[in-house]
Design a protein around this motif. Sequence first.
Motif, PDB file in Angstrom:
ATOM      1  N   GLY A   1       0.769  -1.234   0.000  1.00 41.72           N
ATOM      2  CA  GLY A   1       0.000   0.000   0.000  1.00 41.72           C
ATOM      3  C   GLY A   1       0.796   1.277   0.000  1.00 41.72           C
ATOM      4  O   GLY A   1       0.271   2.335   0.364  1.00 41.72           O
ATOM      5  N   TYR A   2       2.063   1.224  -0.418  1.00 42.24           N
ATOM      6  CA  TYR A   2       2.893   2.428  -0.379  1.00 42.24           C
ATOM      7  C   TYR A   2       2.284   3.554  -1.213  1.00 42.24           C
ATOM      8  O   TYR A   2       2.172   4.694  -0.748  1.00 42.24           O
ATOM      9  CB  TYR A   2       4.302   2.114  -0.869  1.00 42.24           C
ATOM     10  N   GLU A   3       1.883   3.248  -2.429  1.00 42.25           N
ATOM     11  CA  GLU A   3       1.310   4.284  -3.300  1.00 42.25           C
ATOM     12  C   GLU A   3      -0.042   4.759  -2.775  1.00 42.25           C
ATOM     13  O   GLU A   3      -0.382   5.945  -2.900  1.00 42.25           O
ATOM     14  CB  GLU A   3       1.177   3.767  -4.730  1.00 42.25           C
ATOM     15  N   ASP A   4      -0.823   3.845  -2.185  1.00 42.01           N
ATOM     16  CA  ASP A   4      -2.095   4.249  -1.582  1.00 42.01           C
ATOM     17  C   ASP A   4      -1.861   5.246  -0.450  1.00 42.01           C
ATOM     18  O   ASP A   4      -2.587   6.238  -0.318  1.00 42.01           O
ATOM     19  CB  ASP A   4      -2.845   3.031  -1.049  1.00 42.01           C
ATOM     20  N   ALA A   5      -0.854   4.967   0.377  1.00 38.34           N
ATOM     21  CA  ALA A   5      -0.536   5.877   1.479  1.00 38.34           C
ATOM     22  C   ALA A   5      -0.073   7.222   0.947  1.00 38.34           C
ATOM     23  O   ALA A   5      -0.449   8.280   1.483  1.00 38.34           O
ATOM     24  CB  ALA A   5       0.534   5.258   2.373  1.00 38.34           C
ATOM     25  N   LYS A   6       0.734   7.202  -0.093  1.00 42.98           N
ATOM     26  CA  LYS A   6       1.212   8.450  -0.698  1.00 42.98           C
ATOM     27  C   LYS A   6       0.036   9.295  -1.169  1.00 42.98           C
ATOM     28  O   LYS A   6      -0.026  10.507  -0.881  1.00 42.98           O
ATOM     29  CB  LYS A   6       2.147   8.122  -1.860  1.00 42.98           C
ATOM     30  N   ASP A   7      -0.904   8.666  -1.864  1.00 39.84           N
ATOM     31  CA  ASP A   7      -2.059   9.405  -2.370  1.00 39.84           C
ATOM     32  C   ASP A   7      -2.929   9.936  -1.237  1.00 39.84           C
ATOM     33  O   ASP A   7      -3.486  11.041  -1.327  1.00 39.84           O
ATOM     34  CB  ASP A   7      -2.898   8.503  -3.279  1.00 39.84           C
ATOM     35  N   ALA A   8      -3.055   9.160  -0.180  1.00 39.37           N
ATOM     36  CA  ALA A   8      -3.940   9.544   0.926  1.00 39.37           C
ATOM     37  C   ALA A   8      -3.346  10.644   1.794  1.00 39.37           C
ATOM     38  O   ALA A   8      -4.085  11.454   2.369  1.00 39.37           O
ATOM     39  CB  ALA A   8      -4.257   8.318   1.779  1.00 39.37           C
ATOM     40  N   TYR A   9      -2.005  10.692   1.896  1.00 39.57           N
ATOM     41  CA  TYR A   9      -1.379  11.545   2.906  1.00 39.57           C
ATOM     42  C   TYR A   9      -0.753  12.824   2.365  1.00 39.57           C
ATOM     43  O   TYR A   9      -0.507  13.756   3.119  1.00 39.57           O
ATOM     44  CB  TYR A   9      -0.300  10.744   3.650  1.00 39.57           C
ATOM     45  N   GLU A  10      -0.435  12.879   1.086  1.00 39.83           N
ATOM     46  CA  GLU A  10       0.164  14.119   0.564  1.00 39.83           C
ATOM     47  C   GLU A  10      -0.771  15.295   0.826  1.00 39.83           C
ATOM     48  O   GLU A  10      -1.997  15.148   0.728  1.00 39.83           O
ATOM     49  CB  GLU A  10       0.442  13.968  -0.938  1.00 39.83           C
ATOM     50  N   PRO A  11      -0.245  16.455   1.190  1.00 40.67           N
ATOM     51  CA  PRO A  11       1.160  16.898   1.197  1.00 40.67           C
ATOM     52  C   PRO A  11       1.892  16.648   2.517  1.00 40.67           C
ATOM     53  O   PRO A  11       2.873  17.321   2.821  1.00 40.67           O
ATOM     54  CB  PRO A  11       1.046  18.390   0.921  1.00 40.67           C
ATOM     55  N   TYR A  12       1.416  15.733   3.341  1.00 41.17           N
ATOM     56  CA  TYR A  12       2.101  15.325   4.555  1.00 41.17           C
ATOM     57  C   TYR A  12       2.133  16.417   5.628  1.00 41.17           C
ATOM     58  O   TYR A  12       3.128  16.582   6.331  1.00 41.17           O
ATOM     59  CB  TYR A  12       3.526  14.850   4.256  1.00 41.17           C
ATOM     60  N   ASP A  13       1.037  17.131   5.763  1.00 41.54           N
ATOM     61  CA  ASP A  13       0.992  18.233   6.721  1.00 41.54           C
ATOM     62  C   ASP A  13       0.071  17.962   7.898  1.00 41.54           C
ATOM     63  O   ASP A  13      -0.150  18.828   8.735  1.00 41.54           O
ATOM     64  CB  ASP A  13       0.574  19.536   6.028  1.00 41.54           C
ATOM     65  N   LYS A  14      -0.490  16.743   7.982  1.00 38.77           N
ATOM     66  CA  LYS A  14      -1.349  16.405   9.117  1.00 38.77           C
ATOM     67  C   LYS A  14      -1.362  14.900   9.321  1.00 38.77           C
ATOM     68  O   LYS A  14      -1.079  14.129   8.388  1.00 38.77           O
ATOM     69  CB  LYS A  14      -2.771  16.912   8.904  1.00 38.77           C
ATOM     70  N   ILE A  15      -1.643  14.482  10.534  1.00 38.79           N
ATOM     71  CA  ILE A  15      -1.807  13.066  10.822  1.00 38.79           C
ATOM     72  C   ILE A  15      -3.199  12.640  10.367  1.00 38.79           C
ATOM     73  O   ILE A  15      -4.202  13.214  10.789  1.00 38.79           O
ATOM     74  CB  ILE A  15      -1.584  12.772  12.310  1.00 38.79           C
TER      75      ILE A  15
END
Length: 339
Positions: free
Chosen positions: A273-287
Motif C-alpha cells: 500500500g505504499y502508493e495508496d498511502a502516498k495518495d492519501a497523505y500528501e502533502p504530509y501536513d497532518k496526521i
Amino acid sequence: MQNSLFDESPQSQAGLIQTSGNFVAPMTPQPECIALAEALPAKVRLGTSSWNYPGWNGLVWNGDYTESNLSRHGLAAYGQHPLFRTVSIDRSFYRPLNLAQFAQYAAQVSNDFRFVVKAPSLVTDALVRDDSGRGRRANANFLNAADAVQLFAEPALQGLQHKLGALVFQISPLPAHWLAQMPKLIDRLHLLLKSIPDLKSIAPDGVVAVEVRDPQWLTPQFVAALRDTGATYCMGLHAKMPRISEQLPILRALWPRPFVCRWNLNPVHGAFGYEDAKDAYEPYDKIIDPDIETRMALVKVISGTASGGQNVFVTLSNKAEGSAPLSVIELARALKGNS
C-alpha cells in the motif's frame, strides 16, 4: 495542529522569506517542542525519513520551497528542529553516494546529530528493477561484500565521520522461489557483515543494522550472523513484517545492542500500500491515520533500550501516519508521558 506548535519566524514577520537559492528558513519552535526535546533521554534520537517535502511548510520550514531546493538545502533547517537529532538518508538506496556528498551532509548539522543511512539497492535488492519498481532480472551484485564496503560503508564512514549513527542494509522483498534458499542467503549476508570495517574508531555511536521485508529471515541462523559480526537488527515497521511484539524476540536475543527502527508504513494500507498511502497523505501536513498501538509499543522498546544505556535511532516516514514531523512530536509526547 501544526499552527499550535510553531510560531512565525522573525523572517516571516518581516516578509523576508527566501523560497529559492541556497537558503531554507526554519520554523521557530514553540516552547513545547523544546521541552519535549529536553525531556528525551540523551541516548534517544528521533527523526524522519528524508527531508525534501514542501508540505512541511509551517512544520519544519517557513516558506514555500520546491522539493529540489529542500533536497539540496533543507537539511540545515531540518537540523534546527529541537526534536530532530537524526534523519534517514534514503536517496543512497537508489544510487550510491560518494564521500564528498556525505561530507556535505555532515557539515550542515550539529556535532550531536547522527545519520541513519540506507545501503544502495545495488547491494540489497535481489532484483534489478525498472522505474516502476518491477523486477526485471536477477541482481548479480546482491549481497556482494566488496560493493557493500566500497560503494557504501567506506564513503559513508569517511564522509560522515562521528556523525554516523547507523548503516542500514534494508533487504528488499525476495522473489518467492528464493525464500527456500534462506540458509544460503544468510551465509552470504554473514560474509558481507564481516567485511564491514570497524566503525567505532571514527564513529563511536556507529552501528551496522539489517532490516528485512520477509519474515523468513528471522531465524536463529540470522541472529547468530548478527551477533557474530556485532551488527544489530533494524526493526522495520511495515505491513510486510510482523508487529512489534513478534519482532521483539530478535532484539532480546541480541541484547545489549543499540535499537534501530524505521517506522515505514501504516498497516491500514496493507503490504503493498505504499502508493495508496502516498495518495492519501500528501502533502504530509497532518496526521490522517494515527497508529496509537504501534506508537505505544514503540515507546516501551525505546524506553527499555535507553534505560539499559544503549543508543536509540528511530526514523519515521510520512507513510506511517500522514506527517512524519507530527508523528515525531506525538512519539516524543508519549515518551514523556511514559517517563
